[in-house]
Design a protein around this motif. Structure first.
Motif, short mmCIF file in Angstrom:
data_model
loop_
_atom_site.label_atom_id
_atom_site.label_comp_id
_atom_site.label_asym_id
_atom_site.label_seq_id
_atom_site.Cartn_x
_atom_site.Cartn_y
_atom_site.Cartn_z
N HIS A 86 0.82 -1.21 0.00
CA HIS A 86 0.00 0.00 0.00
C HIS A 86 0.86 1.27 0.00
N SER A 87 0.91 2.03 1.09
CA SER A 87 1.58 3.32 1.04
C SER A 87 3.10 3.21 1.11
N CYS A 90 4.29 5.65 -1.07
CA CYS A 90 4.27 7.05 -0.61
C CYS A 90 5.48 7.33 0.28
N PHE A 106 3.49 6.85 -5.71
CA PHE A 106 2.10 7.28 -5.52
C PHE A 106 1.90 8.71 -5.99
N ARG A 108 -1.95 10.00 -6.34
CA ARG A 108 -3.20 10.42 -5.70
C ARG A 108 -4.10 9.20 -5.61
N HIS A 109 -5.21 9.36 -4.90
CA HIS A 109 -6.20 8.30 -4.91
C HIS A 109 -7.60 8.91 -4.79
N GLU A 139 -8.46 2.08 -2.02
CA GLU A 139 -8.29 3.47 -2.46
C GLU A 139 -7.88 3.60 -3.93
N TYR A 141 -5.03 3.39 -5.86
CA TYR A 141 -3.95 4.36 -6.09
C TYR A 141 -3.70 4.64 -7.57
N ASP A 142 -3.50 5.91 -7.88
CA ASP A 142 -2.87 6.34 -9.13
C ASP A 142 -1.39 6.55 -8.86
N ALA A 188 -0.62 -2.31 -4.33
CA ALA A 188 -1.20 -1.03 -3.91
C ALA A 188 -2.35 -1.21 -2.94
N HIS A 191 -5.46 -0.76 2.31
CA HIS A 191 -5.68 0.47 3.07
C HIS A 191 -6.32 0.23 4.43
#
Length: 217
Positions: A86-87, A90, A106, A108-109, A139, A141-142, A188, A191
């Motif tokens: 996931h993040s 980020c 990452f 945006r989402h 979420e 993710y883009d 991704a 969340h």
């Protein structure tokens, strides 16, 4: 014989997911490895050779020291496994190597919502158990760039199945790649705490981590 070990790292210096405790507990219970969990960057400054893989689980922001960065890069190059959840995408925006390691960052989402993931490659332990169209809530993710061409894409997001997607018809969501002698897996998804009680998602994680750790095909 002692079980192979994972280093699960969950340090955050930006957004922090409430699901982290449930996620760590799920990895401990289901991954099939002994787990050392830490948020101390000093743990990444020590030799990592005793670990089958390092897992960045919902990390965010700048989470490594310069010594930790050097240690992680050397570990993967020499054959260590890395899994990002996931993040993890980020994370370490100030370290160019990390963006190359993960192959995308990452962007945006949209809102957390139900959608559909399309399994593109069933010949991988992270995806072989999943239906071709996997209904999931996350979420979506883009990413700043599309990693296709640099990675083996395992699953994509069907943007027609949810609101707010920004990458278009080709939207990789789960992938793997090799870095030096090492293996890298990224998903991704993951969340919310509910993901870590979902049997299909847990099998997805287990398969991806095992692949990175060379405990799966």
């Amino acid at each position: 014989m002692a079980a192979a070990r994972l280093l699960v790292y969950t340090r955050t210096t930006a957004y922090r997911h409430d699901s982290i405790p449930d996620a760590v507990a799920a990895v401990r219970a289901s991954a099939g490895f002994a787990v050392d969990h830490t948020e101390d960057p000093a743990a990444l400054e020590s030799p990592l050779d005793g670990y089958a893989a390092v897992v960045f689980l919902s990390t965010s922001g700048e989470v490594l020291t310069p010594a930790g960065r050097e240690r992680l890069a050397g570990y993967v190059a020499s054959g260590g496994g890395f899994a990002g959840i996931h993040s993890a995408a980020c994370t370490e925006y100030d370290w160019p190597y990390y963006g190359d390691l993960l192959a995308a960052r990452f962007d945006r989402h949209p809102a957390y919502q139900p959608g559909k993931a399309v399994i593109e490659d069933h010949d991988h332990p992270a995806t072989r158990h999943l239906p071709t169209v996997w209904d999931f809530t996350d979420e979506w993710y883009d990413f700043r760039t599309n990693p296709r061409g640099r990675v083996r894409v395992l699953a994509t997001a069907d943007e027609s199945s949810y609101e707010g997607g920004g990458m278009g018809a080709d939207h990789p969501l789960v992938w793997c790649r090799e870095e030096g002698a090492g293996r890298v897996f990224y998903t991704a998804l993951g969340h919310a705490s509910g993901a870590y009680r979902d049997p299909d998602f847990l099998s997805h994680l287990r398969g991806g981590i095992a692949w990175a750790a060379r405990a799966g095909s």
